[in-house]
Design a protein around this motif. Structure first.
Motif, short mmCIF file in Angstrom:
data_model
loop_
_atom_site.label_atom_id
_atom_site.label_comp_id
_atom_site.label_asym_id
_atom_site.label_seq_id
_atom_site.Cartn_x
_atom_site.Cartn_y
_atom_site.Cartn_z
N GLU A 117 -8.02 -1.49 3.66
CA GLU A 117 -8.03 -1.37 5.12
C GLU A 117 -6.95 -0.42 5.62
OE1 GLU A 117 -10.37 -2.49 7.15
OE2 GLU A 117 -11.33 -3.10 5.28
N GLN A 118 -5.80 -0.36 4.92
CA GLN A 118 -4.72 0.52 5.37
C GLN A 118 -5.13 1.98 5.35
OE1 GLN A 118 -4.32 -2.06 3.32
NE2 GLN A 118 -2.27 -2.97 3.44
N ARG A 149 5.01 0.82 11.13
CA ARG A 149 4.39 0.39 9.87
C ARG A 149 4.36 1.50 8.82
NH1 ARG A 149 -0.50 -0.87 9.54
NH2 ARG A 149 -0.29 -2.67 8.14
N TYR A 150 5.01 2.63 9.10
CA TYR A 150 4.98 3.77 8.18
C TYR A 150 6.38 4.10 7.66
CZ TYR A 150 0.31 4.93 10.10
OH TYR A 150 -0.99 4.90 10.49
N ILE A 192 2.67 1.86 3.74
CA ILE A 192 2.17 1.26 4.98
C ILE A 192 2.22 -0.26 4.86
CG2 ILE A 192 0.24 1.04 6.58
CD1 ILE A 192 -0.74 3.75 5.74
N ASP A 193 2.95 -0.89 5.77
CA ASP A 193 3.04 -2.36 5.78
C ASP A 193 3.71 -2.80 7.08
OD1 ASP A 193 3.20 -5.13 4.93
OD2 ASP A 193 3.11 -4.37 2.87
N GLU A 194 3.90 -4.09 7.23
CA GLU A 194 4.57 -4.61 8.42
C GLU A 194 6.04 -4.22 8.40
OE1 GLU A 194 2.93 -5.85 10.92
OE2 GLU A 194 1.11 -5.56 9.71
N HIS A 243 0.84 -1.21 0.00
CA HIS A 243 0.00 0.00 0.00
C HIS A 243 0.86 1.25 0.00
CE1 HIS A 243 -3.21 2.82 0.86
NE2 HIS A 243 -2.48 3.30 1.86
N SER A 294 -5.47 7.59 -2.30
CA SER A 294 -5.08 6.18 -2.36
C SER A 294 -5.62 5.59 -3.66
CB SER A 294 -5.66 5.40 -1.17
OG SER A 294 -5.39 4.02 -1.28
N TYR A 307 -5.81 4.48 8.58
CA TYR A 307 -5.04 5.71 8.69
C TYR A 307 -5.97 6.92 8.78
CZ TYR A 307 -1.72 9.42 7.61
OH TYR A 307 -0.98 10.57 7.66
#
Length: 275
Positions: free
Chosen positions: A118-119, A180-181, A151-153, A102, A113, A123
């Motif tokens: 969901e991200q 995560r950012y 945005i991710d793990e 994302h 976006s 946010y």
């Protein structure tokens, strides 16, 4: 006597419940009444920071988008703006697509976006700002972006950050703002350069400035300030370079700094002058 304090929002001024405590808000207003420049220095977009600044009655220019935009909460005037070029944005968007990760972008104070996932929903809820779905992010990029955010793990972001730093080098500022950012801005858009610019504009010497934060994107802020403060919940790397470590964001660490280094010294000076 310190004349200016620049405060990060998430993990610093805000508790984990994303609130400013009553006592902290009171101390901020008291410091401002005493002539101290109290400003926000955040990675958040301007409208999100503006909402908080207005609640606190802050009139000083704010540092937003990691330093890409400096603007007062009560004025239309932009003191400084640094945009991400089309070439940099293009590489980031292509990399996000390649990694199936994302990415969201910011332009003219609007959050975009490519998909409604969901991200971006999470946010948007967190910062209290809406968003617009625009599948053609590359088309938007031609006008320039204020910021791009992956945005991710953490384990997925680490190699992306390394790759971006290798590919982009000094052409962009690439920083983690939360676990995560991962944020990408103009190379001159960091909180440190923004703070130095703002202090000079206001005629305040670096030695008279306090900078306080909690994460990697606050490193430049803490280094640029004459007195750099890390929150008790800050990452270890920030604590190592800070001049002082306060309490955590949930223990009113900003209130502690305001009392110890601004309000109490001024009260003592007033008492001394009466003797």
């Amino acid at each position: 006597m310190y004349k200016m304090i620049a405060i990060d929002l998430d993990g610093t001024l805000l508790t984990d419940e994303l609130a400013v405590t009553k006592d902290t808000a009171t101390a901020i207003r008291k410091a401002a009444e005493l002539g101290v420049v109290v400003t926000i220095a955040t990675g958040r977009m301007y409208p999100s920071a503006q909402h908080i600044a207005l609640e606190l009655g802050l009139e000083a220019p704010m540092i937003t988008y990691q330093g890409a935009v400096i603007r007062s909460a009560t004025s239309e005037e932009v003191l400084r703006e640094r945009m991400v070029s089309y070439e940099i944005a293009q590489k980031c968007i292509h990399l996000a697509a390649e990694k199936q990760m994302h990415i969201q972008v910011y332009q003219d104070n609007v959050l975009y976006s490519a998909v409604d996932n969901e991200q971006v929903k999470a946010y948007s809820k967190e910062v209290g700002i809406g968003y617009t779905v625009e599948p053609d992010l590359l088309g938007l990029a031609k006008k320039g972006f204020t910021k791009l955010l992956f945005i991710d793990e953490p384990e997925a972001l680490a190699p992306v950050q390394e790759e971006l730093q290798t590919v982009l080098g000094d052409a962009a500022c690439i920083e983690k703002s939360k676990k995560r950012y991962l944020e990408v801005t103009h190379p001159d858009a960091n909180k440190g350069s923004a703070l130095a610019f703002l202090a000079e504009e206001l005629g305040i010497d670096r030695s008279e400035v306090i900078g306080i934060g909690d994460n990697f994107n606050d490193m430049d802020l803490v280094k640029a300030a004459g007195f750099g403060v890390a929150m008790g919940n800050a990452v270890d790397e920030l604590k190592e370079i800070a001049d002082y470590t306060s309490l955590s964001n949930n223990e009113e660490g900003v209130l502690h700094v305001l009392n110890k280094f601004i309000l109490e010294p001024r009260a003592s000076a007033v008492e001394a002058s009466k003797k």
